[in-house]
Design an enzyme around this catalytic site. Structure first.
Site, PDB file in Angstrom:
ATOM      1  N   TRP A 103       0.825  -1.213   0.000  1.00  0.00           N
ATOM      2  CA  TRP A 103       0.000   0.000   0.000  1.00  0.00           C
ATOM      3  C   TRP A 103       0.855   1.257   0.000  1.00  0.00           C
ATOM      4  O   TRP A 103       0.507   2.251  -0.640  1.00  0.00           O
ATOM      5  CB  TRP A 103      -0.998  -0.025   1.157  1.00  0.00           C
ATOM      6  CG  TRP A 103      -2.031  -1.102   0.975  1.00  0.00           C
ATOM      7  CD1 TRP A 103      -2.269  -2.140   1.820  1.00  0.00           C
ATOM      8  CD2 TRP A 103      -2.950  -1.267  -0.132  1.00  0.00           C
ATOM      9  NE1 TRP A 103      -3.266  -2.940   1.320  1.00  0.00           N
ATOM     10  CE2 TRP A 103      -3.706  -2.436   0.131  1.00  0.00           C
ATOM     11  CE3 TRP A 103      -3.203  -0.555  -1.298  1.00  0.00           C
ATOM     12  CZ2 TRP A 103      -4.685  -2.907  -0.750  1.00  0.00           C
ATOM     13  CZ3 TRP A 103      -4.184  -1.028  -2.183  1.00  0.00           C
ATOM     14  CH2 TRP A 103      -4.908  -2.173  -1.890  1.00  0.00           C
ATOM     15  N   ASP A 172      -2.344   6.599   6.338  1.00  0.00           N
ATOM     16  CA  ASP A 172      -3.313   5.662   5.768  1.00  0.00           C
ATOM     17  C   ASP A 172      -3.600   4.663   6.886  1.00  0.00           C
ATOM     18  O   ASP A 172      -2.769   3.825   7.213  1.00  0.00           O
ATOM     19  CB  ASP A 172      -2.707   4.956   4.548  1.00  0.00           C
ATOM     20  CG  ASP A 172      -3.612   3.859   3.992  1.00  0.00           C
ATOM     21  OD1 ASP A 172      -4.709   3.636   4.549  1.00  0.00           O
ATOM     22  OD2 ASP A 172      -3.217   3.220   2.987  1.00  0.00           O
ATOM     23  N   LYS A 196     -12.727  -2.073   5.815  1.00  0.00           N
ATOM     24  CA  LYS A 196     -11.943  -2.970   6.661  1.00  0.00           C
ATOM     25  C   LYS A 196     -12.494  -2.946   8.091  1.00  0.00           C
ATOM     26  O   LYS A 196     -13.057  -3.905   8.537  1.00  0.00           O
ATOM     27  CB  LYS A 196     -10.467  -2.580   6.651  1.00  0.00           C
ATOM     28  CG  LYS A 196      -9.645  -3.269   5.573  1.00  0.00           C
ATOM     29  CD  LYS A 196      -9.542  -2.545   4.293  1.00  0.00           C
ATOM     30  CE  LYS A 196      -8.806  -3.291   3.218  1.00  0.00           C
ATOM     31  NZ  LYS A 196      -7.969  -2.418   2.415  1.00  0.00           N
TER      32      LYS A 196
HETATM   33  C1  LIG Z   1      -7.353  -1.879   1.379  1.00  0.00           C
HETATM   34  C2  LIG Z   1      -6.346  -0.839   1.589  1.00  0.00           C
HETATM   35  C3  LIG Z   1      -6.184   0.229   0.684  1.00  0.00           C
HETATM   36  C4  LIG Z   1      -6.990   0.333  -0.599  1.00  0.00           C
HETATM   37  O1  LIG Z   1      -8.307   0.600  -0.286  1.00  0.00           O
HETATM   38  P1  LIG Z   1      -9.429   0.759  -1.414  1.00  0.00           P
HETATM   39  O2  LIG Z   1     -10.572   1.248  -0.603  1.00  0.00           O
HETATM   40  O3  LIG Z   1      -9.630  -0.587  -2.018  1.00  0.00           O
HETATM   41  O4  LIG Z   1      -8.966   1.745  -2.405  1.00  0.00           O
HETATM   42  C5  LIG Z   1      -5.237   1.188   0.969  1.00  0.00           C
HETATM   43  N1  LIG Z   1      -4.475   1.119   2.066  1.00  0.00           N
HETATM   44  C6  LIG Z   1      -4.590   0.108   2.961  1.00  0.00           C
HETATM   45  C7  LIG Z   1      -3.724   0.089   4.177  1.00  0.00           C
HETATM   46  C8  LIG Z   1      -5.529  -0.891   2.753  1.00  0.00           C
HETATM   47  O5  LIG Z   1      -5.656  -1.895   3.624  1.00  0.00           O
END
Ligand SMILES: *Cc1c(COP(=O)(O)O)cnc(C)c1O
Length: 360
Positions: A103, A172, A196
């Site tokens: 990521w 993030d 998530k």
């Molecule tokens: C899943 C995830 C993403 C991407 O998320 P999307 O909503 O699919 O764009 C980015 N960063 C992390 C840490 C993730 O777990």
């Protein structure tokens, strides 16, 4: 209905109470005579949903509405990989990243389209099997960026690194927001895809320190400008109404079970159950994170030393009502995602299975 133990990494498990209330809302929102899917986003019903979700989120993050804006946007965390530098990385500036997995790779790739990118620390040399043990952020950087929990690799920052005074600090936090003890006031921007640990797919949460808005250039397209969303009271265009509704219900559930401190204790117990079982059999299991303090409580990644037994392992887990244990396609192996809504009982079922499988 018999519920499976849902170990998927996202979209992921939600509490049954939330699913039940959301189902009722699909038929009729309170006594309104309309479905939540039918309401206008500028009406009072949605306004209440939106305001409540924002207030609960800030309360749970221990942040104030005087200092922080909350946006519920579309596009996923992936859109934030681009939107964040579009707003805060000038062409002659440098964004500094802690590079900890897939990521952060994607976040850096998008940032490079707008300005300079520098790695302040990285664990790529050991294929992200731990967090960087040293790092250095530079005074004067446009911002510093961290991935708080590496969903794919299974590492998680427990203590957040310090950045020099005056450098905006961005995170993030897609896969551990409100699932771990965290001082969110250290950050100037936090973003997270809801699917998530916060709710269903479709909404991305962005929490932004208001003082950052002055830096947003007026030249970028309106829809991608945080200044536009702030000026419009976070309702510039139609928000993902249903996703925000379910996210709000999920935050209400989180408060009802004791809030972040209670859920963190539960998350730590769940993770310990699974890690202990893995560690008991070093001849069978290979936990992929090599530094124990870096192990994530949200995503537990491991391999079998004997890869020939993988299909057998997965088949056996399914027979016991467990699903979603397959690792991310880029790394293989297995991954047990134990987000807030994942029941403690399910972690015990997995731990028992790990022991039985190892004994076979
Ligand atoms: C899943 C995830 C993403 C991407 O998320 P999307 O909503 O699919 O764009 C980015 N960063 C992390 C840490 C993730 O777990």
């Amino acid at each position: 209905m018999k519920r499976i133990y849902n170990f998927n990494s996202g979209p992921a498990v939600l509490p049954v109470e939330v699913l039940e209330e959301a189902s009722r809302g699909v038929l009729e929102l309170g006594k309104s005579g309309v479905s939540v899917l039918e309401i206008g986003h500028r009406g009072k019903d949605y306004e209440a949903i939106h305001t409540e979700a924002r207030e609960r989120l800030l309360r749970l993050m221990e942040l104030s509405a005087e200092e922080y804006e909350v946006f519920f946007l579309g596009g996923g965390a992936s859109m934030q990989f681009a939107m964040v530098p579009m707003n805060f990385l000038p062409a002659n500036g440098t964004a500094e990243f802690l590079h900890t997995g897939e990521w952060s790779t994607k976040a850096m790739a998008e940032a490079r389209r707008f300005g300079g990118v520098r790695m302040a620390g990285a664990s790529e040399a050991t294929r992200f099997d731990r967090l960087p043990s040293e790092w250095k952020f530079t005074r004067g950087a446009s911002y510093a960026h961290i991935t708080t929990n590496n969903t794919i690799e299974g590492t998680q920052w427990k203590a957040i690194p310090e950045v020099p005074a005056g450098v905006p600090f961005f995170a993030d936090a897609s896969s551990d927001i409100l699932g771990v003890k965290r001082d969110y006031s250290k950050f100037d921007l936090i973003y997270a895809g809801a699917q998530k640990n916060l709710g269903p797919a479709g909404a991305t949460v962005v929490v932004l320190r208001k003082s950052m808005l002055a830096r947003v250039p007026s030249t970028i397209p309106s829809i991608w400008s945080f200044a536009t969303h702030a000026k419009a009271g976070a309702l510039y265009n139609t928000p993902p109404v249903f996703a925000v509704y379910v996210l709000g219900l999920n935050l209400k559930w989180l408060e009802s079970v004791g809030g972040v401190s209670a859920i963190v204790e539960k998350n730590e117990r769940k993770a310990a159950l699974v890690y202990e079982a893995l560690d008991e059999f070093p001849g069978v299991y290979d936990p992929t994170v090599k530094v124990k303090e870096d192990r994530s409580t949200m995503n537990i990644t491991f391999r079998l030393l004997d890869a020939n037994r993988e299909a057998d392992f997965l088949g056996g887990s399914r027979a016991l009502g467990m699903d979603g244990l397959q690792g991310h396609r880029s790394v293989g192996g297995f991954r047990a995602s134990l987000y807030n809504a994942f029941p403690e009982e399910g972690a015990q079922v997995l731990a028992d299975y790990l022991r039985r499988f190892a004994g076979r």
